[in-house]
Design a protein around this motif. Structure first.
Motif, mmCIF file in Angstrom:
data_model
loop_
_atom_site.group_PDB
_atom_site.id
_atom_site.type_symbol
_atom_site.label_atom_id
_atom_site.label_comp_id
_atom_site.label_asym_id
_atom_site.label_seq_id
_atom_site.Cartn_x
_atom_site.Cartn_y
_atom_site.Cartn_z
ATOM 1 N N ARG A 164 38.266 3.897 34.067
ATOM 2 C CA ARG A 164 39.737 3.600 34.815
ATOM 3 C C ARG A 164 40.443 2.533 33.969
ATOM 4 N NH1 ARG A 164 37.529 2.376 40.686
ATOM 5 N NH2 ARG A 164 39.791 2.138 41.135
ATOM 6 N N THR A 165 40.272 2.628 32.765
ATOM 7 C CA THR A 165 40.853 1.854 31.834
ATOM 8 C C THR A 165 42.288 1.927 31.693
ATOM 9 O OG1 THR A 165 39.036 1.303 30.650
ATOM 10 C CG2 THR A 165 41.009 0.723 29.565
ATOM 11 N N ARG A 166 42.699 3.030 31.627
ATOM 12 C CA ARG A 166 44.283 3.582 31.539
ATOM 13 C C ARG A 166 44.845 3.070 33.061
ATOM 14 N NH1 ARG A 166 47.708 5.924 28.223
ATOM 15 N NH2 ARG A 166 49.351 7.164 29.025
ATOM 16 N N GLU A 167 44.230 3.541 34.195
ATOM 17 C CA GLU A 167 44.565 3.235 35.398
ATOM 18 C C GLU A 167 44.934 1.670 35.728
ATOM 19 O OE1 GLU A 167 42.883 2.595 39.899
ATOM 20 O OE2 GLU A 167 41.978 4.245 38.722
ATOM 21 N N ILE A 168 43.969 0.809 35.020
ATOM 22 C CA ILE A 168 44.250 -0.438 35.160
ATOM 23 C C ILE A 168 45.199 -0.978 34.442
ATOM 24 C CG2 ILE A 168 43.065 -2.830 34.711
ATOM 25 C CD1 ILE A 168 40.251 -1.218 35.059
ATOM 26 N N LYS A 194 48.623 -2.918 36.091
ATOM 27 C CA LYS A 194 49.164 -4.169 35.276
ATOM 28 C C LYS A 194 50.663 -4.149 34.733
ATOM 29 C CE LYS A 194 45.102 -6.729 34.074
ATOM 30 N NZ LYS A 194 44.361 -7.882 33.058
ATOM 31 N N ALA A 195 50.939 -3.017 34.306
ATOM 32 C CA ALA A 195 52.314 -2.683 33.794
ATOM 33 C C ALA A 195 53.188 -2.804 34.888
ATOM 34 C CB ALA A 195 52.288 -1.377 33.046
ATOM 35 N N LEU A 196 52.894 -2.449 36.076
ATOM 36 C CA LEU A 196 53.619 -2.347 37.131
ATOM 37 C C LEU A 196 53.568 -3.530 38.104
ATOM 38 C CD1 LEU A 196 52.774 1.551 38.522
ATOM 39 C CD2 LEU A 196 54.731 0.454 37.409
ATOM 40 N N GLY A 197 53.023 -4.547 37.427
ATOM 41 C CA GLY A 197 53.242 -6.058 38.076
ATOM 42 C C GLY A 197 51.807 -6.358 38.820
ATOM 43 N N ALA A 198 50.648 -5.638 38.784
ATOM 44 C CA ALA A 198 49.592 -6.218 39.333
ATOM 45 C C ALA A 198 48.957 -7.536 38.521
ATOM 46 C CB ALA A 198 48.569 -5.161 39.364
ATOM 47 N N ARG A 199 48.705 -8.298 39.243
ATOM 48 C CA ARG A 199 48.159 -9.698 38.481
ATOM 49 C C ARG A 199 46.731 -9.569 38.504
ATOM 50 N NH1 ARG A 199 49.841 -13.354 43.501
ATOM 51 N NH2 ARG A 199 49.004 -11.582 44.586
ATOM 52 N N PRO A 200 46.099 -10.266 37.635
ATOM 53 C CA PRO A 200 44.475 -10.079 37.492
ATOM 54 C C PRO A 200 43.680 -10.369 38.604
ATOM 55 C CG PRO A 200 45.451 -11.590 35.631
ATOM 56 C CD PRO A 200 46.426 -11.065 36.677
ATOM 57 N N ASN A 201 44.328 -11.243 39.761
ATOM 58 C CA ASN A 201 43.645 -11.435 41.036
ATOM 59 C C ASN A 201 43.378 -10.144 41.494
ATOM 60 O OD1 ASN A 201 42.585 -14.044 40.529
ATOM 61 N ND2 ASN A 201 44.308 -14.767 41.532
ATOM 62 N N ILE A 231 48.125 -3.677 27.502
ATOM 63 C CA ILE A 231 48.568 -2.786 26.123
ATOM 64 C C ILE A 231 47.478 -2.119 25.716
ATOM 65 C CG2 ILE A 231 49.631 -2.997 24.026
ATOM 66 C CD1 ILE A 231 51.034 -5.340 24.626
ATOM 67 N N VAL A 232 46.592 -2.658 25.461
ATOM 68 C CA VAL A 232 45.159 -1.893 25.285
ATOM 69 C C VAL A 232 44.784 -1.115 26.145
ATOM 70 C CG1 VAL A 232 42.544 -2.327 24.412
ATOM 71 C CG2 VAL A 232 44.395 -4.073 23.549
#
Length: 408
Positions: A311-315, A319-326, A401-402
């Motif tokens: 699910r790397t691309r999903e993650i 994140k691109a849509l604003g999800a924070r690491p937490n 980005i990765v």
């Protein structure tokens, strides 16, 4: 909504990969099942032991050649070398104990019971003094118990358990029927209340006869167990026990401050010792269950690492849509905890099922403890969360980005 969404995603993941989910949760299920099954059986055993011994009354203690529980072969050999407690010892204590409000003696053996052409083997033959049924709280539901005259004259009368009635006297009035106990005729005068089975063995396959008549058939040179009733539990029982201990020691010429040649057990002693044994068993089984949970947690961690890779691309999109690491961290922690919780639920069901099957097959008592169910579910969930931390942190630390460049 984030918590609910993460929970639903975890359930969806489990459902879409059924075989993987089963293999993933197997360790958790086995661990929790072990905990629940062991606690249920130990709880049942403790309840049975407490009920069994307390049925004699908290104010009753026993004097016997050997203790009720022996933990080693060496102790067994040592206790076997003790002199037998004989009927004159019982009469001596009976005549001299001032603080004893009731007293009885018992012997037992295994024999064959016959009525007409029907017979029952491996029945317990009990020799009772006249007060013994009362001291053991045996309720006589038909007929009567023994009297002093029965004991004095070695009368050939008997009290029987319900198995004897069912197998030898079906459809008959048991009172007045004649039974042959190892070839000796006895007339039934009473029937005891049904006691059921314990550990797969019936508690109703027995015949009780006056101890004096019992000894005419089986001899007098066999040890007896003495039951003593005090006025009440607590200090009166301790005082009566001390008096009986002194009487027995003087009667048997035990050395002062030396080893006793007999065993004096109260209900608290027996229940406490049995509880210690079951707790030790529970600790060992709990350690095994803990190993299963650790294995299950490692498997969950491995699967979550695979899930992060898948699910790397999903993650990256999240994140691109604003999800924070937490947010990512919490999502994967909730998923791993949910997976383990589902395994815990199946483990609880499995553990209760195993305990019930054991009870049905061998009669081992079981009793479900609500706290064990709650602890099992908490342990399962905590295991999932703990072993999910590393995969969740790895997911949270991915460069968006990765992650977006990853293949679908």
């Amino acid at each position: 909504m984030e918590l609910k969404e993460a929970f639903l995603l975890a359930l969806q993941s489990l459902w879409s990969n059924k075989l993987r989910s089963v293999l993933t949760l197997l360790g958790i299920v086995i661990g929790v099942s072990s905990v629940i099954a062991v606690v249920t059986l130990v709880n049942g055993a403790n309840a049975f032991i407490s009920t069994k011994f307390s049925s004699y009354g908290a104010d009753v203690f026993t004097v016997s050649k050997m203790p009720a529980f022996i933990t080693s072969a060496e102790d067994y050999v040592r206790f076997q070398k003790r002199r037998d407690i004989l009927l004159p010892d019982y009469y001596y204590v009976l005549e001299n104990c001032k603080l004893c409000t009731g007293m009885g003696a018992q012997q037992a053996t295994i024999g064959k019971i016959v009525h007409d052409t029907q017979s029952v083997t491996d029945s317990q033959i009990r020799g009772y003094t006249w007060q013994m049924p009362l001291l053991q709280n045996l309720n006589i539901v038909e007929g009567r118990g023994f009297t002093e005259a029965d004991e004095e004259h070695a009368s050939h009368v008997a009290i029987i358990g319900t198995d004897i009635v069912d197998h030898l006297l079906p459809g008959l009035d048991p009172l007045g029927q004649e039974l042959h106990v190892d070839g000796v005729p006895y007339t039934v005068i009473g029937v005891s209340e049904k006691q059921g089975s314990t550990f797969g063995a019936s508690q109703d396959n027995w015949v009780g006869v006056p101890l004096t008549a019992f000894q005419k058939s089986y001899g007098t040179a066999k040890t007896v167990t003495i039951y003593v009733k005090a006025s009440s539990a607590g200090p009166p029982l301790e005082a009566a026990a001390d008096e009986v201990r002194v009487l027995m020691s003087s009667r048997r010429h035990d050395a002062p401050n030396g080893l006793q040649s007999f065993e004096l057990d109260t209900n608290n002693t027996l229940v406490g010792f049995a509880s210690t044994l079951t707790k030790s068993f529970g600790i060992v089984a709990g350690a095994i269950a803990l190993i299963s949970l650790i294995v299950g947690g490692i498997v969950i961690m491995n699967i979550m690492l695979v899930s992060v890779t898948e699910r790397t691309r999903e993650i990256g999109i999240r994140k691109a849509l604003g999800a924070r690491p937490n947010d990512i961290l919490n999502q994967f922690l909730i998923e791993s905890g949910t997976m383990a919780l589902v395994g815990g639920v199946f483990g609880v069901i499995g553990g209760i099922g195993v305990a019930e099957v054991v009870t049905l097959l061998i009669g081992f008592p079981s009793s479900i403890a609500l706290w064990s169910v709650i602890v099992g579910l908490i342990m399962a969930t905590a295991t999932g969360v703990f072993f999910g931390v590393y995969p969740a942190r790895k997911a949270a630390q991915l460069d968006p980005i990765v992650a977006l460049r990853a293949d679908m």
